[in-house]
Design a protein around this motif. Structure first.
Motif, short mmCIF file in Angstrom:
data_model
loop_
_atom_site.label_atom_id
_atom_site.label_comp_id
_atom_site.label_asym_id
_atom_site.label_seq_id
_atom_site.Cartn_x
_atom_site.Cartn_y
_atom_site.Cartn_z
N PRO A 136 0.37 -12.57 -7.95
CA PRO A 136 1.04 -13.03 -6.60
C PRO A 136 2.35 -12.02 -6.55
CG PRO A 136 0.50 -15.09 -7.97
CD PRO A 136 0.05 -13.86 -8.69
N MET A 137 2.94 -11.58 -7.71
CA MET A 137 3.95 -10.98 -7.48
C MET A 137 3.82 -9.35 -7.17
SD MET A 137 6.64 -10.29 -10.88
CE MET A 137 5.37 -8.68 -11.41
N VAL A 138 2.59 -8.89 -7.43
CA VAL A 138 2.18 -7.74 -6.83
C VAL A 138 1.94 -7.79 -5.34
CG1 VAL A 138 0.63 -5.66 -6.60
CG2 VAL A 138 1.39 -6.57 -9.17
N VAL A 139 1.25 -8.74 -5.14
CA VAL A 139 0.91 -9.11 -3.56
C VAL A 139 2.17 -9.01 -2.56
CG1 VAL A 139 -0.08 -10.92 -2.03
CG2 VAL A 139 -1.27 -10.13 -4.22
N ALA A 140 3.12 -10.03 -3.25
CA ALA A 140 4.47 -10.00 -2.53
C ALA A 140 5.10 -8.87 -2.23
CB ALA A 140 5.28 -11.32 -3.25
N ARG A 141 4.98 -7.87 -3.54
CA ARG A 141 5.61 -6.62 -3.18
C ARG A 141 5.20 -5.92 -2.32
NH1 ARG A 141 6.31 -4.98 -9.58
NH2 ARG A 141 7.78 -6.63 -10.32
N LYS A 142 3.72 -5.91 -2.23
CA LYS A 142 2.95 -5.25 -1.39
C LYS A 142 3.55 -5.48 0.26
CE LYS A 142 -1.54 -4.55 -2.29
NZ LYS A 142 -2.85 -4.84 -2.96
N LEU A 143 3.56 -6.83 0.56
CA LEU A 143 3.82 -7.21 1.66
C LEU A 143 5.46 -6.84 2.19
CD1 LEU A 143 2.38 -9.08 3.79
CD2 LEU A 143 3.51 -10.83 3.14
N ARG A 144 6.02 -6.81 1.45
CA ARG A 144 7.44 -6.59 1.66
C ARG A 144 7.69 -4.98 1.75
NH1 ARG A 144 12.75 -7.01 -2.60
NH2 ARG A 144 14.25 -6.07 -1.36
N VAL A 145 6.55 -4.19 1.00
CA VAL A 145 6.80 -2.77 1.36
C VAL A 145 6.13 -2.65 2.59
CG1 VAL A 145 5.69 -0.57 0.70
CG2 VAL A 145 6.82 -2.24 -0.93
N ILE A 146 5.11 -3.17 3.16
CA ILE A 146 4.75 -3.11 4.47
C ILE A 146 5.61 -3.28 5.51
CG2 ILE A 146 2.81 -4.04 5.91
CD1 ILE A 146 1.11 -4.25 3.55
N GLY A 147 6.45 -4.37 5.41
CA GLY A 147 7.51 -4.78 6.30
C GLY A 147 8.63 -3.40 6.15
N VAL A 148 8.99 -2.94 5.13
CA VAL A 148 9.72 -1.98 4.93
C VAL A 148 9.29 -0.85 5.74
CG1 VAL A 148 10.95 -0.12 3.48
CG2 VAL A 148 10.96 -2.70 3.07
N VAL A 149 8.16 -0.24 5.37
CA VAL A 149 7.71 0.88 5.91
C VAL A 149 7.31 0.75 7.45
CG1 VAL A 149 5.25 2.44 6.06
CG2 VAL A 149 6.58 1.58 3.85
N SER A 150 6.98 -0.09 7.96
CA SER A 150 6.58 -0.34 9.46
C SER A 150 7.77 -0.37 10.19
CB SER A 150 5.61 -1.87 9.62
OG SER A 150 6.38 -2.90 9.40
N GLY A 151 8.92 -1.19 9.59
CA GLY A 151 10.27 -0.79 10.21
C GLY A 151 10.73 0.74 10.24
N ALA A 152 10.42 1.18 9.17
CA ALA A 152 11.24 2.51 9.12
C ALA A 152 10.35 3.56 9.88
CB ALA A 152 11.02 3.34 7.78
N ALA A 153 9.01 3.16 10.40
CA ALA A 153 8.20 4.13 11.12
C ALA A 153 8.07 3.98 12.30
CB ALA A 153 6.89 4.05 10.30
N GLY A 154 8.36 2.35 12.77
CA GLY A 154 8.55 1.98 14.06
C GLY A 154 9.61 2.47 15.12
N VAL A 155 9.67 1.69 16.01
CA VAL A 155 10.45 2.12 17.22
C VAL A 155 12.01 1.75 16.84
CG1 VAL A 155 8.82 1.45 18.71
CG2 VAL A 155 10.52 -0.19 18.47
N ALA A 156 12.59 1.17 15.80
CA ALA A 156 13.70 1.06 15.34
C ALA A 156 14.16 2.16 14.54
CB ALA A 156 14.16 -0.45 14.76
N GLY A 157 13.10 2.86 14.21
CA GLY A 157 13.23 4.03 13.09
C GLY A 157 12.75 5.48 13.68
N MET A 158 11.54 5.85 13.19
CA MET A 158 11.07 7.36 13.33
C MET A 158 10.57 7.34 14.68
SD MET A 158 8.11 9.22 11.03
CE MET A 158 6.72 8.30 11.57
N VAL A 159 9.58 6.67 15.15
CA VAL A 159 9.27 6.62 16.67
C VAL A 159 10.21 6.78 17.72
CG1 VAL A 159 7.90 5.45 18.40
CG2 VAL A 159 6.78 5.72 16.25
#
Lengths: 306, 306
Positions: A136-159
């Motif tokens: 569960p700790m790794v699963v939670a980290r992965k989900l958090r990373v997906i949130g961070v990466v999508s935010g950075a790559a998305g319309v408030a970030g890179m796009v």
């Protein structure tokens, strides 16, 4: 810290190249021309700055860098997709990248758009699947990373940064003037280039299991690295030869694109990059991460020649 | 099952439209022209088949459909991005969609590419963030759904199907002939259209907490729905008027694109769609889900007129 930085970078790159070579679906799961198009752009070399920063951040916070490797590769997939789409005729219309013709030149615009879409989508597949673990700790980290990466790559970030850049360039002097203040230029770059560099470092620190204050310090340092990277990029665009850069030199200036050297001159621009590094050092020092590879990587960023 | 299907669909649509209207970052986080471009395509209406299927699947397996709402919206973001990119001049070159000029016609190609990129990226942000919960079970379901959706939207799914379609159409008779067998046509559509329809249903069943055999049955039924949807789409392209469809009718046939009516004739095509529904009913019946809304939605798919 026993090996020289160049060896460390080489080790990281070998790890990343090895995973990148196998991380995408291949035929028959993937239509061969599409697989070829993605591989053409992904395996064309490049500095691999973002994935290196991701691995180094995981280590800096005391974690195992193999846990961060999938995130490192996923972020390089996203970086590569952004180059493919940015090079399109409807965007920056560039014909050379990493020393070779751009993807749309060799595979056609439609296939280049789809290869970019595929790289972006598969990046999230990698983040969801790997490292494979039901902990569960790794699963939670992965989900958090997906949130961070999508935010950075998305319309408030890179796009979003690319959209601001696109709207400001090539249409009219009035539109270009939107980016001719230091604040506007920096805000655009913070999105277009900075956000994903930050996300790479933060993803590494999260996957490496760093405490919150370490994650924040890594984020602060990477924010400075991102800005320094862009300043150096602009300097190299003025000073560099196309063959060293692997892309068309002087293109930004010719397009009337605002750049740091245009706003500040070369010497002051260099000084600004050094100041970024000083602030990164301070941020890392506050959580006792000043002696990690991260600061060395920052120095590499501002002394690079391509 | 007390309300008529039309009321049920209307209720689902209201829920989805409401979330879609607020799910994307807005100014100042998002550059206004980019926000406008995404909203233009996203809020243009459409049947909302995929998100409805997602909500109905969550309910069919006995779950709370509000848990599936973010996934439903994320999948509609992905569907919308795929329409924006498919309509581009370098792809299908379509100028009408959902009864209005396509995005690249009103916002330019560059902004349309970026709006599509933004919709795709934000979809994964929604899947990562919502429903907000630190419950390890919900976290694990969300991560599983991200894996399912990225697989369906990626190069082994939707993007791959579009690449196969792109390579087969408009270049030469030899290339077009690659899709003129029933098997090849079905395999292309299974990726291009079917994969995301399946993912919508599976994501709903996962978020709804369905047991594995129910998730598999929902997947099997949705596979049939996806095929039936495509067959009906091809029939409508032959029979429909552009104003009912909201897009250019007869375009596929004019482009020499292989279609079900071209391969089988209209009557046999209709029969094939009914057979899909029979197989879906059998799959759902095996796990006692035959009496749920899912089958009604399947009937709606094959009787729709736009």
């Amino acid at each position: 810290m026993s090996v020289p930085l160049s060896d460390y970078l080489q080790g990281c790159r070998a790890e990343i190249e090895s995973m990148l070579a196998t991380v995408l679906p291949s035929p028959p799961d993937c239509f061969p021309p599409l697989a070829d198009a993605m591989q053409y752009s992904l395996l064309a070399g490049g500095k691999r700055l973002r994935p290196i920063l991701c691995l180094a951040s995981a280590e800096a916070v005391g974690g195992d860098r193999t846990l961060a490797r999938p995130a490192a590769c996923a972020i390089e997939l996203i970086h590569t997709y952004s180059l493919v789409h940015d090079d399109l005729p409807a965007m920056d219309d560039d014909t050379m990248r990493r020393g070779r013709p751009t993807l749309h030149v060799v595979a056609g615009e439609g296939m280049a758009i789809l290869a970019g879409d595929g790289l972006l989508t598969e990046a999230f597949g990698v983040l969801a699947r790997e490292p494979a673990s039901s902990d569960p700790m790794v699963v939670a980290r992965k989900l958090r990373v997906i949130g961070v990466v999508s935010g950075a790559a998305g319309v408030a970030g890179m796009v979003g940064g690319q959209a601001i850049d696109l709207a400001a360039v090539g249409t009219s002097a009035a539109a270009a003037s939107r980016l001719d203040t230091p604040e506007a230029l920096q805000a655009m770059h913070a999105r277009k280039t900075g956000a994903l560099i930050r996300a790479a470092a933060v993803a590494g620190a999260i996957m490496g299991g760093g405490p919150e204050d370490a994650i924040e310090a890594v984020d602060a340092a990477a924010t400075e690295f991102g800005l320094a990277f862009q300043i150096v990029d602009d300097i190299l665009d003025v000073e560099g030869a196309s063959e060293d850069l692997g892309k068309t030199a002087g293109k930004d200036a010719a397009a009337g694109k605002p750049t740091y050297p245009a706003l500040y001159g070369i010497d002051r621009s260099r000084q600004l990059a050094v100041e970024c590094l000083d602030r990164a050092e301070a941020a890392l020092g506050r959580v006792s991460l000043g002696g990690t590879r991260l600061l060395e990587i920052g120095r590499w960023i501002i002394t690079r020649t391509n």
